[in-house]
Design an enzyme around this catalytic site. Structure first.
Site, short mmCIF file in Angstrom:
data_model
loop_
_atom_site.label_atom_id
_atom_site.label_comp_id
_atom_site.label_asym_id
_atom_site.label_seq_id
_atom_site.Cartn_x
_atom_site.Cartn_y
_atom_site.Cartn_z
N TRP A 68 35.39 57.11 22.73
CA TRP A 68 36.25 58.24 23.08
C TRP A 68 37.27 57.82 24.13
O TRP A 68 36.96 57.72 25.31
CB TRP A 68 35.41 59.42 23.60
N HIS A 82 35.63 65.83 22.99
CA HIS A 82 34.98 66.47 21.84
C HIS A 82 34.37 67.79 22.31
O HIS A 82 34.38 68.09 23.52
CB HIS A 82 33.92 65.55 21.20
N ARG A 93 42.48 63.11 23.10
CA ARG A 93 42.11 61.69 23.17
C ARG A 93 43.34 60.84 23.45
O ARG A 93 44.42 61.10 22.91
CB ARG A 93 41.45 61.24 21.88
N GLN A 118 38.35 70.87 17.19
CA GLN A 118 37.02 70.60 16.62
C GLN A 118 36.22 71.90 16.54
O GLN A 118 36.49 72.85 17.26
CB GLN A 118 36.23 69.60 17.49
N VAL A 145 22.50 61.93 19.20
CA VAL A 145 21.71 62.35 18.03
C VAL A 145 20.90 61.16 17.52
O VAL A 145 21.25 60.01 17.74
CB VAL A 145 22.60 62.88 16.88
N ALA A 177 23.01 68.96 15.09
CA ALA A 177 24.34 69.26 15.64
C ALA A 177 25.38 68.57 14.78
O ALA A 177 25.09 67.59 14.09
CB ALA A 177 24.45 68.77 17.08
C1 FA5 Z 1 32.62 63.30 17.76
O1 FA5 Z 1 33.59 63.73 18.39
C2 FA5 Z 1 31.23 63.83 17.96
N1 FA5 Z 1 31.22 64.70 19.11
C3 FA5 Z 1 30.77 64.54 16.70
C4 FA5 Z 1 29.33 64.86 16.68
C5 FA5 Z 1 28.92 66.12 17.08
C6 FA5 Z 1 28.41 63.92 16.28
C7 FA5 Z 1 27.58 66.46 17.08
C8 FA5 Z 1 27.06 64.24 16.27
C9 FA5 Z 1 26.67 65.50 16.65
P1 FA5 Z 1 34.10 61.81 16.23
O2 FA5 Z 1 34.82 61.09 17.30
O3 FA5 Z 1 33.78 61.05 15.01
O4 FA5 Z 1 32.78 62.40 16.75
O5 FA5 Z 1 34.97 63.07 15.84
C10 FA5 Z 1 34.45 64.09 14.99
C11 FA5 Z 1 35.52 64.54 13.99
O6 FA5 Z 1 36.68 64.93 14.67
C12 FA5 Z 1 35.97 63.43 13.05
O7 FA5 Z 1 35.14 63.36 11.93
C13 FA5 Z 1 37.34 63.89 12.67
O8 FA5 Z 1 37.28 64.86 11.67
C14 FA5 Z 1 37.81 64.54 13.93
N2 FA5 Z 1 38.63 63.63 14.75
C15 FA5 Z 1 38.20 62.69 15.61
N3 FA5 Z 1 39.22 62.06 16.20
C16 FA5 Z 1 40.34 62.64 15.73
C17 FA5 Z 1 41.74 62.47 15.95
N4 FA5 Z 1 42.19 61.59 16.83
N5 FA5 Z 1 42.61 63.23 15.27
C18 FA5 Z 1 42.15 64.16 14.40
N6 FA5 Z 1 40.87 64.39 14.14
C19 FA5 Z 1 39.96 63.63 14.79
#
Ligand code: FA5
Length: 344
Positions: free
Chosen positions: A155, A175, A201, A215, A258, A312
């Site tokens: 992140w 997130h 981010r 999100q 998780v 989650a």
């Molecule tokens: C997370 O942010 C974790 N908090 C998700 C999670 C929650 C995992 C609960 C387990 C349990 P990640 O970085 O992969 O994970 O982001 C989750 C989703 O947010 C991605 O699948 C995507 O759909 C979206 N996302 C992430 N980064 C970006 C971005 N820069 N731009 C647009 N969508 C994004």
């Protein structure tokens, strides 16, 4: 005798032709026919003339007086007429309907967000919201991502310029997962919540990455919650949102909070799975991360992890909007181009 009548006549008629309003007309009347007007003075001057001359000149002066009075009346009529014409031309029909106002509409991200929340509300989830400016403790520490842990690299973070004890403890949440801990700290199981909100981010943008995104976090904690519940819920969700013909796939992924962790992917709407620029040549677009809540986190908020289990997930709403509408590049959503936004 004073002024010659012919001169008065020609000047008076020329001056009258130039008159353009009521005030000027009155000034003209005073100048020629008023008590001290030019023609009046001529008429008064007649008294001193010999009888014969007086009769001739008097008749001529009276004719001119009549002529000027008639011209005055005609001019009055003409002026009144042109005022009426101007008013008629300017008339506003207050009964006409106004020009149509361009109708606004919801942003495609908002439309998709509402549909996603409606789905989860329909199966018994509550909606809660949390802060966009978050403590390091909730965004990372409480989620088993300590300082200096390599998982922080997952992140890229925008830190708030505020220091305490030589460290920067505040950030723009990366997130919505910090709300897992905040909700569990304040509630006892059973829990079924979804948390919508903006996340930020420090990230280079590309067709599927923005520096700001929305999100929706989901959290379920209860007795006997299993991985089967997670997969069943999210598969049903994907069918409802994308239609039954879209292919979905779970794949192992790592998130420190998780165990086990996974991601849910949907086949790419553009290439149908062949591989293209939008799906980074993989044929799939990742829409969410998910997993079973780590027992250490359940224990850290005082839950008995032998009794309670939970799952989650965290999904990106823009990615879902892209898949639903066939949007090739996420950056189009926030470029504020009405030609693009007006299509949804
Ligand atoms: C997370 O942010 C974790 N908090 C998700 C999670 C929650 C995992 C609960 C387990 C349990 P990640 O970085 O992969 O994970 O982001 C989750 C989703 O947010 C991605 O699948 C995507 O759909 C979206 N996302 C992430 N980064 C970006 C971005 N820069 N731009 C647009 N969508 C994004």
């Amino acid at each position: 005798m004073n002024e010659p009548l012919s001169e008065i006549e020609s000047q008076a008629l020329r001056a009258l032709a130039a008159v353009g309003g009521d005030e000027a007309l009155e000034a003209w009347r005073v100048a020629y026919l008023g008590r001290r007007g030019r023609l009046t003075l001529v008429l008064r001057g007649l008294a001193g003339l010999p009888l014969e001359e007086r009769r001739n000149a008097g008749a001529a002066a009276n004719r001119l007086k009549q002529q000027l009075e008639t011209a005055l009346e005609a001019k009055k009529d003409q002026l009144a007429h042109s005022v009426a014409e101007a008013l008629a031309a300017d008339r506003v029909d207050v009964t006409l309907p106004g020009p149509p106002l361009p109708a606004g509409r919801l942003h495609p991200t908002t439309q998709t967000l509402r549909d996603v929340l409606d789905y989860f509300i329909s199966i018994g989830f509550q909606v809660v919201e949390g802060p966009e400016v978050e403590w390091d403790r909730y965004n990372f520490e409480a989620l088993r991502i300590p300082r200096d842990h390599p998982a922080r690299d997952m992140w890229d973070t925008l830190w708030i310029d505020y220091e305490r004890d030589g460290e920067r403890p505040m950030l723009l949440r990366t997130h919505t997962s910090p709300m897992q801990v905040r909700v569990m700290e304040q509630t006892e199981p059973p829990i079924r919540v979804v948390v919508p909100g903006r996340c930020y981010r420090y990230e280079a943008t590309d067709p599927t990455h923005e520096w700001m995104m929305v999100q929706v976090e989901g959290l379920v904690v209860d007795e006997g919650v299993s991985l089967g519940d997670l997969k069943g819920t999210l598969t049903d969700f994907a069918r409802r949102i994308f239609g039954p013909e879209r292919r979905t796939a779970f794949r192992c992924d790592y998130f420190p909070f998780v165990e086990p962790g996974m991601e849910l992917r949907i086949d790419c709407f553009l290439c149908g799975g062949e591989g293209c620029r939008t799906c980074s040549r993989t044929g799939w677009i990742e829409i969410l991360g998910a997993g079973m809540v780590h027992p250490e986190i359940l224990e850290s908020v005082g839950y008995d992890s032998e009794k309670y289990t939970g799952f989650a997930f965290g999904m990106g709403i823009e990615r879902i909007a892209m898949l639903r509408h066939g949007i090739e590049d996420i950056r189009l959503l926030y470029a504020n181009d009405l030609r693009f936004l007006g299509q949804f």
